[in-house]
Design a protein around this motif. Structure first.
Motif, PDB file in Angstrom:
ATOM      1  N   LEU A  77      -5.518   6.506   1.351  1.00  0.00           N
ATOM      2  CA  LEU A  77      -4.100   6.212   1.535  1.00  0.00           C
ATOM      3  C   LEU A  77      -3.239   7.433   1.231  1.00  0.00           C
ATOM      4  O   LEU A  77      -2.318   7.780   1.987  1.00  0.00           O
ATOM      5  CB  LEU A  77      -3.675   5.060   0.624  1.00  0.00           C
ATOM      6  CG  LEU A  77      -4.106   3.648   0.992  1.00  0.00           C
ATOM      7  CD1 LEU A  77      -3.581   2.668  -0.046  1.00  0.00           C
ATOM      8  CD2 LEU A  77      -3.602   3.259   2.375  1.00  0.00           C
ATOM      9  N   MET A  78      -3.529   8.081   0.114  1.00  0.00           N
ATOM     10  CA  MET A  78      -2.745   9.245  -0.294  1.00  0.00           C
ATOM     11  C   MET A  78      -2.829  10.355   0.744  1.00  0.00           C
ATOM     12  O   MET A  78      -1.816  10.966   1.121  1.00  0.00           O
ATOM     13  CB  MET A  78      -3.242   9.754  -1.648  1.00  0.00           C
ATOM     14  CG  MET A  78      -3.026   8.789  -2.797  1.00  0.00           C
ATOM     15  SD  MET A  78      -3.980   9.258  -4.272  1.00  0.00           S
ATOM     16  CE  MET A  78      -3.278  10.878  -4.647  1.00  0.00           C
ATOM     17  N   ALA A 114       2.544   6.034  -2.822  1.00  0.00           N
ATOM     18  CA  ALA A 114       3.626   6.909  -3.274  1.00  0.00           C
ATOM     19  C   ALA A 114       3.537   7.149  -4.780  1.00  0.00           C
ATOM     20  O   ALA A 114       3.746   8.273  -5.258  1.00  0.00           O
ATOM     21  CB  ALA A 114       4.978   6.295  -2.916  1.00  0.00           C
ATOM     22  N   THR A 115       3.213   6.115  -5.529  1.00  0.00           N
ATOM     23  CA  THR A 115       3.078   6.262  -6.975  1.00  0.00           C
ATOM     24  C   THR A 115       1.878   7.134  -7.316  1.00  0.00           C
ATOM     25  O   THR A 115       1.947   7.998  -8.200  1.00  0.00           O
ATOM     26  CB  THR A 115       2.917   4.879  -7.631  1.00  0.00           C
ATOM     27  OG1 THR A 115       4.062   4.079  -7.306  1.00  0.00           O
ATOM     28  CG2 THR A 115       2.792   5.002  -9.142  1.00  0.00           C
ATOM     29  N   ALA A 116       0.761   6.919  -6.620  1.00  0.00           N
ATOM     30  CA  ALA A 116      -0.435   7.730  -6.853  1.00  0.00           C
ATOM     31  C   ALA A 116      -0.176   9.198  -6.545  1.00  0.00           C
ATOM     32  O   ALA A 116      -0.611  10.092  -7.276  1.00  0.00           O
ATOM     33  CB  ALA A 116      -1.594   7.211  -6.004  1.00  0.00           C
ATOM     34  N   ALA A 158       0.864  12.202   7.490  1.00  0.00           N
ATOM     35  CA  ALA A 158       2.049  11.710   8.195  1.00  0.00           C
ATOM     36  C   ALA A 158       3.128  12.784   8.223  1.00  0.00           C
ATOM     37  O   ALA A 158       3.829  12.957   9.223  1.00  0.00           O
ATOM     38  CB  ALA A 158       2.567  10.446   7.520  1.00  0.00           C
ATOM     39  N   ARG A 159       3.248  13.506   7.119  1.00  0.00           N
ATOM     40  CA  ARG A 159       4.211  14.615   7.067  1.00  0.00           C
ATOM     41  C   ARG A 159       3.796  15.722   8.030  1.00  0.00           C
ATOM     42  O   ARG A 159       4.618  16.282   8.756  1.00  0.00           O
ATOM     43  CB  ARG A 159       4.302  15.145   5.641  1.00  0.00           C
ATOM     44  CG  ARG A 159       4.987  16.485   5.529  1.00  0.00           C
ATOM     45  CD  ARG A 159       5.021  16.979   4.097  1.00  0.00           C
ATOM     46  NE  ARG A 159       5.430  18.366   4.006  1.00  0.00           N
ATOM     47  CZ  ARG A 159       5.657  19.008   2.871  1.00  0.00           C
ATOM     48  NH1 ARG A 159       5.510  18.363   1.721  1.00  0.00           N
ATOM     49  NH2 ARG A 159       6.015  20.274   2.866  1.00  0.00           N
ATOM     50  N   ILE A 160       2.511  16.071   8.044  1.00  0.00           N
ATOM     51  CA  ILE A 160       2.016  17.127   8.942  1.00  0.00           C
ATOM     52  C   ILE A 160       2.210  16.712  10.393  1.00  0.00           C
ATOM     53  O   ILE A 160       2.547  17.541  11.247  1.00  0.00           O
ATOM     54  CB  ILE A 160       0.540  17.426   8.641  1.00  0.00           C
ATOM     55  CG1 ILE A 160       0.385  17.938   7.210  1.00  0.00           C
ATOM     56  CG2 ILE A 160      -0.024  18.448   9.629  1.00  0.00           C
ATOM     57  CD1 ILE A 160      -1.056  18.023   6.741  1.00  0.00           C
ATOM     58  N   ARG A 194       0.826  -1.200   0.000  1.00  0.00           N
ATOM     59  CA  ARG A 194       0.000   0.000   0.000  1.00  0.00           C
ATOM     60  C   ARG A 194       0.862   1.253   0.000  1.00  0.00           C
ATOM     61  O   ARG A 194       0.517   2.250  -0.644  1.00  0.00           O
ATOM     62  CB  ARG A 194      -0.938  -0.014   1.212  1.00  0.00           C
ATOM     63  CG  ARG A 194      -2.078  -1.006   1.060  1.00  0.00           C
ATOM     64  CD  ARG A 194      -2.939  -1.080   2.292  1.00  0.00           C
ATOM     65  NE  ARG A 194      -4.030  -2.036   2.103  1.00  0.00           N
ATOM     66  CZ  ARG A 194      -4.693  -2.607   3.098  1.00  0.00           C
ATOM     67  NH1 ARG A 194      -4.376  -2.336   4.352  1.00  0.00           N
ATOM     68  NH2 ARG A 194      -5.680  -3.459   2.848  1.00  0.00           N
ATOM     69  N   ASP A 195       1.974   1.215   0.701  1.00  0.00           N
ATOM     70  CA  ASP A 195       2.864   2.385   0.714  1.00  0.00           C
ATOM     71  C   ASP A 195       3.387   2.681  -0.689  1.00  0.00           C
ATOM     72  O   ASP A 195       3.457   3.843  -1.109  1.00  0.00           O
ATOM     73  CB  ASP A 195       4.045   2.140   1.663  1.00  0.00           C
ATOM     74  CG  ASP A 195       3.649   2.226   3.129  1.00  0.00           C
ATOM     75  OD1 ASP A 195       2.552   2.751   3.417  1.00  0.00           O
ATOM     76  OD2 ASP A 195       4.433   1.758   3.974  1.00  0.00           O
TER      77      ASP A 195
END
Length: 228
Positions: free
Chosen positions: A68-69, A25-27, A75-77, A20-21
């Motif tokens: 997911l995106m 990431a690709t999306a 996660a960054r926030i 899923r990761d």
């Protein structure tokens, strides 16, 4: 079960391993380049070098893909600096949200839509609500809900406006200087009529800040208002 409750498929022997990761990431990379309108399972599969049906083992529909995106961005926030005071925490989260949306403009399109309930989104929401609950003037759950509503409305509106302005500049090639040069004489003639004195003061004497400064200034004003 939601995607957050459903176990990820176990890795299997395949020329192209998936997760899923990796799919998210690709999306995100495709959405960054082409926007959400250009995003599809088929395009993601092609980018990954697999058949589209393999992706459905990991995400059953577009909504789960967006979930997911979005949570990758949260996660960054969630990694934004956290300082001791409630105010600094709220400010850090707000600025981190803006910065993430400027790097991933499609994220601005999703803000304010359906609830974001991934683990990182919930962690950001918890940190923000817990900090604001400590602010002076926030007494009880009702006041906290109103304060969060006002704060989030400002953040979402400000981010969407800034992203829209950036897109308009790219699409038209008309930046702020070109816009002012083209329409400035007309605006001057209108203001010289004396019919719009307050607008004239704002245009002529008001501070014209950079977007980051404007966001910071207005965010402080809103925060002062809802916690004062």
């Amino acid at each position: 079960m939601t995607i957050w409750e459903r176990p990820e498929p176990k890795p299997r022997a395949a020329p192209v391993p998936l997760s899923r990761d990796k799919i998210a990431a690709t999306a995100i990379r495709l959405a960054d380049a082409h926007g959400l309108d250009g995003l599809s399972v088929r395009k993601i599969a092609k980018e990954l070098g697999v058949g589209p049906m393999r992706l459905y083992d990991y995400v059953v529909n577009r909504s789960e893909l967006l979930d997911l995106m979005v949570d990758v961005v949260y996660a960054r926030i969630a990694r934004a600096d956290r300082r001791a005071g409630w105010r600094d925490t709220v400010l850090d989260i707000a600025h981190a949200t803006r910065e993430a949306a400027l790097d991933h403009e499609w994220f601005a399109d999703i803000l304010g839509g359906r609830p974001h309930l991934g683990p990182h989104a919930l962690a950001v929401g918890e940190a923000n609500a817990a900090a604001l609950a400590q602010a002076p003037g926030i007494d009880g759950l009702d006041e906290l809900q109103r304060a969060l509503g006002a704060l989030n409305s400002f953040i979402i509106g400000a981010i969407r406006r800034e992203v829209t302005e950036r897109r308009t500049t790219r699409d038209t090639g008309d930046d702020i200087n070109a816009f002012q040069s083209r329409l400035g004489p007309y605006l001057r003639r209108m203001l010289d009529t004396g019919d719009y004195p307050t607008v004239a003061r704002l245009v002529i004497d008001g501070a014209h800040l950079e977007p980051a400064e404007t966001f910071a200034h207005n965010l402080t004003t809103v925060l002062d208002g809802i916690t004062g």
